[in-house]
Scaffold this motif. Structure first.
Motif: not given
Length: 413
Positions: A342-343, A364-367, A401-404
């Motif tokens: 999940t990202a 982006d696995a880090v973020a 939305a962004a961040g979903a």
């Protein structure tokens, strides 16, 4: 030549899960075959592998040094070393190992058999390295630096279970227990067929209306990446009679496990796959997904058939969703699905209602974020090539939305 009619449009609309279930019935578990262990990389064990010998098969030295009796070196120190005559050399591979007499030492190499009578190894670093006589500066307790018989694997025990994927360590242990061949599931043979009179081979000069054929090589590579054997059949023209002849020749030979087609299944004219196979046991449906709505499946001459849409992205996404798990299950793979995480969505997006979207992305696995690459159109092959994942937008979702949070399928495994 009269223009053919438009192919009948698929009336049924099927969920992704229902179509996956239907496709999953096209292949049964493949039989077991024995292959040389050094040719088995990536294969899946079809039966448990039993150890023909113990590991280690005999007591042996874990260090270069000297085989001794622990009691003989118990008082050794830097200031008061124990001096022992060196009675024998024992290199790795020696089979006529003499017994160790009390008050003596045998110079021994890593992996060499432990002589009878010895119960400890003194590392060479704790000696003066002598050939005829050795000065020992440190005591070694009984059992020091000795690898005991069967401490890793007991002879006759299961060393690798059925369903194990054979990578380098598994091949190593199989060889170590004496397996010259291993029992693996046979690789499925997939006949990959691309149709279209407009298709030409890469490297050929294009004439007006022609395009280079990409689906065939792409799907063949996907089959091979999955573990199957691809047979690529290219440049079949939009001619029903010709396609019938080709399929009758290839499918009745008994060498093909699955026919995988791309293109020719929509509702337009010249939909040669649909026209050829609709009356031979192949069902054409509309699946509630994007890309990859038009789909077909069935059997022809007893061979399972999966018909994918012709747009390159639709074809490859459909392979990932339906065909890859089918092939891996048939090979007994313990993990038939792509790894999923999940990202957070990097930017907002909208989605068509009623269709599950498989969007191409870069993770982006880090973020812990995923950003879309190229957008949803199904012809953007270069964008697909830049993606390292798909992310899923459910059927009932129209905006995110962004961040979903979204489900992400990792394509690099």
């Amino acid at each position: 030549m009269p223009t053919p009619p438009f192919a009948p449009a698929a009336r049924a609309v099927r969920s992704v899960e229902d179509h996956r279930t239907a496709v999953a019935e096209l292949l049964s578990p493949l039989p077991v075959e024995w292959v040389p262990v050094d040719r088995a990389r990536g294969r899946v064990l079809g039966e448990a592998l039993l150890a023909g010998v113990a590991l280690p098969p005999f007591d042996n030295s874990a260090m270069d040094g000297y085989a001794v009796r622990a009691a003989d070196v118990a008082g050794a120190t830097d200031d008061a070393p124990v001096i022992l005559p060196v009675a024998a050399d024992i290199p790795a591979g020696r089979t006529d190992v003499p017994a160790l007499e009390p008050g003596t030492a045998h110079r021994i190499m890593t992996g060499a058999p432990l002589p009878a009578g010895a119960d400890a190894i003194v590392q060479v670093e704790y000696t003066d390295g002598g050939d005829d006589r050795v000065r020992v500066f440190r005591a070694s307790a009984a059992g020091t630096s000795i690898r005991r018989t069967a401490e890793d694997v007991v002879a006759g025990a299961v060393v690798l279970s059925a369903g194990t994927v054979l990578r380098a360590p598994q091949i190593g242990v199989a060889a170590a227990v004496g397996a010259a061949t291993v029992p693996v599931r046979r690789r499925p043979t997939v006949l990959v067929l691309s149709t279209g009179s407009e298709l030409v081979a890469p490297g050929t000069p294009l004439r007006p209306g022609q395009i280079y054929e990409s689906n065939g090589p792409m799907l063949a590579a996907a089959v091979e990446d999955t573990g199957g054997v691809a047979e690529l059949l290219r440049f079949v023209p939009d001619d029903v009679a010709h396609l019938h002849r080709v399929l009758d020749e290839r499918l009745t030979a008994g060498t093909v496990d699955l026919l995988l087609t791309s293109g020719g299944i929509s509702a337009g004219a010249y939909e040669v796959v649909k026209e050829s196979l609709a009356d031979r046991g192949v069902e054409f449906v509309k699946v509630a997904m994007q890309p990859g709505g038009p789909q077909g499946l069935g059997r022809v001459d007893g061979v399972g058939v999966v018909a994918l849409p012709g747009n390159p992205v639709s074809s490859q996404v459909s392979f990932e969703v339906f065909v890859r798990p089918l092939l891996r299950v048939a090979m007994g793979h313990p993990h038939p699905e792509r790894p999923r995480v999940t990202a957070a969505l990097a930017t907002a997006l909208t989605s068509t209602p009623g269709r599950r979207q498989f969007r191409r992305g870069v993770l982006d696995a880090v973020a812990g974020t995923v950003r879309e690459v190229g957008g949803p159109p199904s012809h953007l092959l270069a964008a697909l090539a830049r993606a390292d994942c798909f992310f899923v937008v459910p059927e009932e979702v129209t905006t995110l939305a962004a961040g979903a949070p979204v489900e992400v399928w990792l394509l690099d495994d």
